[in-house]
Design a protein around this motif. Sequence first.
Motif, PDB file in Angstrom:
ATOM      1  N   LEU A   1       0.884  -1.174   0.000  1.00  0.00           N
ATOM      2  CA  LEU A   1       0.000   0.000   0.000  1.00  0.00           C
ATOM      3  C   LEU A   1       0.920   1.222   0.000  1.00  0.00           C
ATOM      4  O   LEU A   1       0.950   1.999   0.937  1.00  0.00           O
ATOM      5  N   SER A   2       1.703   1.338  -1.043  1.00  0.00           N
ATOM      6  CA  SER A   2       2.616   2.483  -1.168  1.00  0.00           C
ATOM      7  C   SER A   2       3.103   2.560  -2.606  1.00  0.00           C
ATOM      8  O   SER A   2       3.036   1.583  -3.356  1.00  0.00           O
ATOM      9  N   ALA A   3       3.599   3.751  -2.943  1.00  0.00           N
ATOM     10  CA  ALA A   3       4.219   3.920  -4.258  1.00  0.00           C
ATOM     11  C   ALA A   3       5.698   3.557  -4.168  1.00  0.00           C
ATOM     12  O   ALA A   3       6.288   3.055  -5.116  1.00  0.00           O
ATOM     13  N   GLY A   4       6.289   3.814  -3.000  1.00  0.00           N
ATOM     14  CA  GLY A   4       7.692   3.459  -2.793  1.00  0.00           C
ATOM     15  C   GLY A   4       7.799   1.957  -2.546  1.00  0.00           C
ATOM     16  O   GLY A   4       6.914   1.352  -1.940  1.00  0.00           O
ATOM     17  N   TYR A   5       8.888   1.360  -3.037  1.00  0.00           N
ATOM     18  CA  TYR A   5       9.051  -0.085  -2.846  1.00  0.00           C
ATOM     19  C   TYR A   5      10.491  -0.432  -2.439  1.00  0.00           C
ATOM     20  O   TYR A   5      11.009  -1.494  -2.768  1.00  0.00           O
TER      21      TYR A   5
ATOM     22  N   VAL B   1      -1.340   7.774  -7.785  1.00  0.00           N
ATOM     23  CA  VAL B   1      -2.455   8.480  -7.135  1.00  0.00           C
ATOM     24  C   VAL B   1      -1.997   9.377  -5.967  1.00  0.00           C
ATOM     25  O   VAL B   1      -2.831  10.011  -5.332  1.00  0.00           O
ATOM     26  N   LEU B   2      -0.706   9.400  -5.702  1.00  0.00           N
ATOM     27  CA  LEU B   2      -0.220  10.183  -4.544  1.00  0.00           C
ATOM     28  C   LEU B   2       0.335  11.556  -4.915  1.00  0.00           C
ATOM     29  O   LEU B   2       0.693  12.327  -4.038  1.00  0.00           O
ATOM     30  N   SER B   3       0.397  11.809  -6.216  1.00  0.00           N
ATOM     31  CA  SER B   3       1.169  12.976  -6.669  1.00  0.00           C
ATOM     32  C   SER B   3       0.618  14.294  -6.132  1.00  0.00           C
ATOM     33  O   SER B   3       1.387  15.143  -5.665  1.00  0.00           O
TER      34      SER B   3
ATOM     35  N   ALA C   1      10.519  12.290   0.050  1.00  0.00           N
ATOM     36  CA  ALA C   1      10.647  10.982  -0.605  1.00  0.00           C
ATOM     37  C   ALA C   1      10.980   9.877   0.415  1.00  0.00           C
ATOM     38  O   ALA C   1      10.077   9.154   0.856  1.00  0.00           O
ATOM     39  N   ARG C   2      12.236   9.777   0.795  1.00  0.00           N
ATOM     40  CA  ARG C   2      12.642   8.822   1.826  1.00  0.00           C
ATOM     41  C   ARG C   2      13.738   9.456   2.669  1.00  0.00           C
ATOM     42  O   ARG C   2      14.685  10.055   2.144  1.00  0.00           O
ATOM     43  N   GLY C   3      13.642   9.267   3.983  1.00  0.00           N
ATOM     44  CA  GLY C   3      14.574   9.898   4.911  1.00  0.00           C
ATOM     45  C   GLY C   3      16.022   9.478   4.699  1.00  0.00           C
ATOM     46  O   GLY C   3      16.947  10.263   4.942  1.00  0.00           O
TER      47      GLY C   3
ATOM     48  N   PRO D   1       5.362  14.059  10.044  1.00  0.00           N
ATOM     49  CA  PRO D   1       5.546  12.610  10.267  1.00  0.00           C
ATOM     50  C   PRO D   1       5.149  11.729   9.072  1.00  0.00           C
ATOM     51  O   PRO D   1       4.261  10.886   9.190  1.00  0.00           O
ATOM     52  N   HIS D   2       5.782  11.923   7.935  1.00  0.00           N
ATOM     53  CA  HIS D   2       5.555  11.099   6.736  1.00  0.00           C
ATOM     54  C   HIS D   2       4.059  11.040   6.385  1.00  0.00           C
ATOM     55  O   HIS D   2       3.449   9.977   6.413  1.00  0.00           O
ATOM     56  N   ILE D   3       3.514  12.223   6.081  1.00  0.00           N
ATOM     57  CA  ILE D   3       2.072  12.293   5.779  1.00  0.00           C
ATOM     58  C   ILE D   3       1.794  12.724   4.334  1.00  0.00           C
ATOM     59  O   ILE D   3       0.712  13.194   4.020  1.00  0.00           O
ATOM     60  N   GLY D   4       2.802  12.533   3.468  1.00  0.00           N
ATOM     61  CA  GLY D   4       2.633  12.963   2.068  1.00  0.00           C
ATOM     62  C   GLY D   4       1.354  12.456   1.439  1.00  0.00           C
ATOM     63  O   GLY D   4       0.627  13.198   0.776  1.00  0.00           O
ATOM     64  N   SER D   5       1.054  11.191   1.632  1.00  0.00           N
ATOM     65  CA  SER D   5      -0.136  10.605   0.978  1.00  0.00           C
ATOM     66  C   SER D   5      -1.347  10.575   1.908  1.00  0.00           C
ATOM     67  O   SER D   5      -2.375   9.986   1.562  1.00  0.00           O
ATOM     68  N   ALA D   6      -1.234  11.230   3.072  1.00  0.00           N
ATOM     69  CA  ALA D   6      -2.281  11.068   4.091  1.00  0.00           C
ATOM     70  C   ALA D   6      -3.463  12.026   3.904  1.00  0.00           C
ATOM     71  O   ALA D   6      -3.672  12.936   4.695  1.00  0.00           O
TER      72      ALA D   6
ATOM     73  N   ALA E   1      -7.837   5.954  -2.648  1.00  0.00           N
ATOM     74  CA  ALA E   1      -7.408   5.553  -3.999  1.00  0.00           C
ATOM     75  C   ALA E   1      -6.319   4.472  -3.918  1.00  0.00           C
ATOM     76  O   ALA E   1      -6.312   3.510  -4.684  1.00  0.00           O
ATOM     77  N   MET E   2      -5.412   4.629  -2.950  1.00  0.00           N
ATOM     78  CA  MET E   2      -4.345   3.624  -2.786  1.00  0.00           C
ATOM     79  C   MET E   2      -4.930   2.274  -2.361  1.00  0.00           C
ATOM     80  O   MET E   2      -4.506   1.219  -2.845  1.00  0.00           O
ATOM     81  N   ALA E   3      -5.927   2.338  -1.462  1.00  0.00           N
ATOM     82  CA  ALA E   3      -6.529   1.085  -0.968  1.00  0.00           C
ATOM     83  C   ALA E   3      -7.244   0.352  -2.098  1.00  0.00           C
ATOM     84  O   ALA E   3      -7.195  -0.885  -2.182  1.00  0.00           O
TER      85      ALA E   3
HETATM   86  C1  DGY Z   1       4.649   5.870  -0.452  1.00  0.00           C
HETATM   87  O1  DGY Z   1       3.596   5.506  -0.980  1.00  0.00           O
HETATM   88  O2  DGY Z   1       5.743   5.429  -0.809  1.00  0.00           O
HETATM   89  C2  DGY Z   1       4.552   6.847   0.646  1.00  0.00           C
HETATM   90  O3  DGY Z   1       5.783   7.330   1.046  1.00  0.00           O
HETATM   91  C3  DGY Z   1       3.867   6.213   1.827  1.00  0.00           C
HETATM   92  O4  DGY Z   1       4.726   5.235   2.352  1.00  0.00           O
END
Ligand code: DGY
Length: 325
Positions: free
Chosen positions: A73-77, A98-100, A236-238, A284-289, A296-298
């Motif tokens: 459930l993320s765009a990052g992998y 869908v997170l853009s 993006a990523r810490g 606190p990592h809420i970009g897609s929140a 949409a992600m779900a």
């Molecule tokens: C992503 O989808 O990669 C966001 O950072 C949420 O983890």
Amino acid sequence: MDVLTTRLIPKNGLQILKDAGCMVTQYTEKRDLTSKELIYACKRYDALLSVGPNKIDEHFLTECRHLKAISLLSAGYDNVDVSAANQMGIAIGYTPGVLSAATSDIAFLLMLAVSRNAFYQHNTIAKGEWGFFEPTANLGIELYGKTLGIFGLGKIGFELAKKCRAAYQMKLIYHNRHSNEAVEKELGATLVTFDELLAKSDVLSVHAGLSAQTRGLFSKEIFEKMKSTAIFINTARGAIHNEEDLLAALQQGKIWGAGLDVTNPEPMSSNNPLLSLRNVCVLPHIGSATVETRNAMAVIAAKNIIAGLRGEQMPHVVNPEVYRR
Ligand code: DGY
């Protein structure tokens, strides 16, 4: 078909799974499962909808070969060993695209908040330190006509570029492996070398994935090549920036400010010195929140799982090459 989700997911995704006849178990404890626990738990399921940083590595994939579907459930992998999955012919679903809008909003918010010391000012009021008006105090910097530099221009960077252009007529430069014709044509952005990006950006926003090439990339030497008036943004990523080096760069005035929606580690400790700096804003990592984006992600993740369980190609997959064999 039994599906495990490693955290509570939005109801619409859950409903899609249930309507397709899946029995869904949601792990509700507010902690990440250890690798061992995850493997043990997955033994009893046909599919895994993985939320959070669960390690989908070679060991997991070997131990859980019985899984008919795995979707993030993320765009990052960056938590997935894609080459191991490829070698084993295992498709990994994810939720790109869908997170853009939501994530670029957070980058924009951080840029503006840092430029005016907004979080710091909020905290001073909360501490009873509003203080005395002085024309030379509490000064921020303006963004109008400044240069936005995007490191890793994909869909999120494109959305941020559009916002910055519309709001502040910012000049746009970017550094990518490949040029992006759409952004050049539509927004007049220019592809530059990494060194040019560092030297010319008034705001440098990171939108690249975490990889061996980007891990720890923004470190001492890199901050030293940036303008002393620059704002560094990472949504993006810490692990793409070195936190100690970032702190030193801010304290020594090598750069002007920083806005972070991602930290390393997450969560950030409450006594992290970055939190007390006036030109730093941390989220606190809420970009897609947002409700819309998480729904949409779900939906995408649920559809990935159903397709995998039916032996069909998942609609959104990290490694489509496994289907071409
Ligand atoms: C992503 O989808 O990669 C966001 O950072 C949420 O983890």
